[in-house]
Motif scaffolding. Structure first.
Motif, short mmCIF file in Angstrom:
data_model
loop_
_atom_site.label_atom_id
_atom_site.label_comp_id
_atom_site.label_asym_id
_atom_site.label_seq_id
_atom_site.Cartn_x
_atom_site.Cartn_y
_atom_site.Cartn_z
N LYS A 288 8.91 -27.97 -7.24
CA LYS A 288 8.33 -28.65 -6.09
C LYS A 288 9.29 -28.61 -4.90
CE LYS A 288 5.57 -31.66 -9.05
NZ LYS A 288 5.21 -33.04 -9.41
N VAL A 289 8.75 -28.89 -3.73
CA VAL A 289 9.58 -28.82 -2.51
C VAL A 289 10.73 -29.82 -2.59
CG1 VAL A 289 9.59 -29.10 -0.01
CG2 VAL A 289 7.64 -27.99 -1.13
N GLY A 290 10.48 -31.03 -3.07
CA GLY A 290 11.55 -32.01 -3.20
C GLY A 290 12.67 -31.54 -4.11
N GLN A 291 12.31 -30.78 -5.13
CA GLN A 291 13.32 -30.30 -6.08
C GLN A 291 14.20 -29.21 -5.49
OE1 GLN A 291 10.50 -29.42 -9.16
NE2 GLN A 291 10.59 -31.47 -10.02
N ILE A 292 13.64 -28.35 -4.65
CA ILE A 292 14.48 -27.32 -4.02
C ILE A 292 15.43 -27.97 -3.01
CG2 ILE A 292 12.94 -26.63 -2.12
CD1 ILE A 292 13.79 -23.75 -2.60
N PHE A 293 14.96 -29.01 -2.30
CA PHE A 293 15.83 -29.70 -1.34
C PHE A 293 16.94 -30.47 -2.06
CE2 PHE A 293 12.75 -28.84 1.99
CZ PHE A 293 13.55 -28.75 3.12
N ALA A 294 16.61 -31.12 -3.18
CA ALA A 294 17.62 -31.86 -3.94
C ALA A 294 18.66 -30.90 -4.52
CB ALA A 294 16.96 -32.66 -5.05
N ALA A 295 18.21 -29.77 -5.05
CA ALA A 295 19.15 -28.79 -5.61
C ALA A 295 20.07 -28.23 -4.54
CB ALA A 295 18.37 -27.67 -6.29
N TRP A 296 19.50 -27.98 -3.37
CA TRP A 296 20.29 -27.44 -2.25
C TRP A 296 21.30 -28.46 -1.72
CZ3 TRP A 296 19.35 -29.46 2.84
CH2 TRP A 296 20.14 -28.88 3.84
#
Length: 354
Positions: A288-296
């Motif tokens: 999900k979009v939130g997961q790519i932002f958190a990982a980044w």
């Protein structure tokens, strides 16, 4: 004159029954004690920091101002924890304790308790912290007719990101915005979270909903399309709008996750449906979009390959700017919402830990 004033004060502060008046037989002597015990509630820290999935203790202790004991012993101590709304006008019940009785409420059930490390310790322990737990909490201690309160803020480590759906810019009312954030593993950001993100460099020209119902946007580099190039940097406020009829983008907030975010190594590029199936076959789900932002933001994830995400968008995270991979800044780069049936890309997957 001073003697007269003293006599008046004595008559006000000291009331005795009159022996000649039977109607006053049951009156009591009333003494006003200016230096009597007064209940005080204090929080040792005004702000506590944690993260999603963690455990935290919100500090709160109570004393009597003129004694060294926690309580007078004549009344049971009642401790009540509530969560405050952004404007302090509403309180949401969290936890209540009185004697051996304990009660928690709503999503806090099974996750909250009192620390009680000493007889005057009313600190609240919250386990398995959720994104929704962010905010201000009030500790209220009541003993007889005395009570006092203290406020503690729970901050979460995380990242704020702007979001708009496939339909394009300014298509979400407030309720749509709430659902959009939830679908992308996040919640609507608060003003404080957006302000902190702006101080950390977030610059976004599209106005978005915040959790308090306001519409705002952060500008670090003033320019003509965003309020004018001569205006000062800051968080621009559109005010409060109709939650049903008004439409904007939204600012979401997410924190760390209990799982693994990764780019799936696959022999070929994929359509959207193929990407979904490829993640499932690998024992995970499309990210999900939130997961790519958190990982980044929180893990420093860096990959120059564009990949499908669950909402049908294509993005890639760059933590180390370089030629051909976001040369000017670290960011989650947005490619767009390509044709799901014909465009081919890689895919980012997420595998939750049990």
């Amino acid at each position: 004159m001073k003697s007269l004033l003293f006599l008046v004060l004595i008559s006000v502060c000291w009331a005795e029954p009159h022996p000649g008046n039977s109607s006053l037989e049951h009156e009591r002597i009333v003494h006003i004690q200016e230096n009597g015990p007064r209940l005080l509630v204090v929080a040792e820290q005004a702000k506590i920091f944690s993260h999603r999935g963690g455990n935290v203790t919100l500090p709160c202790k109570f004393y009597h101002e003129h004694t060294s004991t926690a309580g007078s012993g004549t009344h049971k101590i009642r401790v009540k924890w509530t969560k405050l709304t952004y404007d302090y006008l509403k309180e949401v019940d969290v936890f209540v304790a009185m004697g051996h009785h304990r009660k928690s409420y709503g999503s806090y059930q099974g996750r909250v308790s009192l620390r009680e490390s000493s007889e005057n310790d009313a600190s609240l322990v919250i386990t398995n912290i959720m994104l929704e737990d962010y905010g201000r909490y009030k500790c209220e201690v009541i003993e007889g007719l005395e009570d006092d309160t203290a406020v503690v803020t729970l901050n979460l480590e995380g990242v704020v990101f702007p979001y708009s759906p496939r339909l394009g810019r300014y298509n979400l009312n407030f309720h749509d915005a709430q659902r959009a954030c939830a679908e992308q593993d996040s919640v609507m950001a608060s003003f404080d979270q957006l302000y902190d993100a702006w101080r950390s460099g977030l610059d976004w020209c599209n106005a978005g909903w915040l959790s308090d119902g306001s519409v705002q946007y952060p500008i670090t580099k003033p320019r003509e399309p965003c309020g004018g190039k001569n205006t000062v940097p800051g968080v621009r406020n559109y005010g409060f709008w109709d939650k049903d009829k008004s439409r904007y983008d939204v600012f979401c907030f997410t924190s760390n996750f209990n799982g693994r975010f990764y780019y799936l190594i696959h022999p070929t590029k994929l359509t959207y449906d193929e990407a979904v199936q490829a993640c499932l076959k690998d024992g995970s789900q499309i990210a999900k979009v939130g997961q790519i932002f958190a990982a980044w933001k929180l893990l420093g994830y860096d990959r120059c390959d564009a990949g499908w995400l669950a909402d049908g968008s294509v993005r890639y995270p760059i933590s180390r700017p370089r030629k051909r991979c976001s040369p000017s800044e670290a960011a989650v780069r947005f490619v767009g919402f390509p044709d799901k049936k014909h465009k081919l890309y890689g895919v980012y997957c997420f595998r939750a830990y049990n």
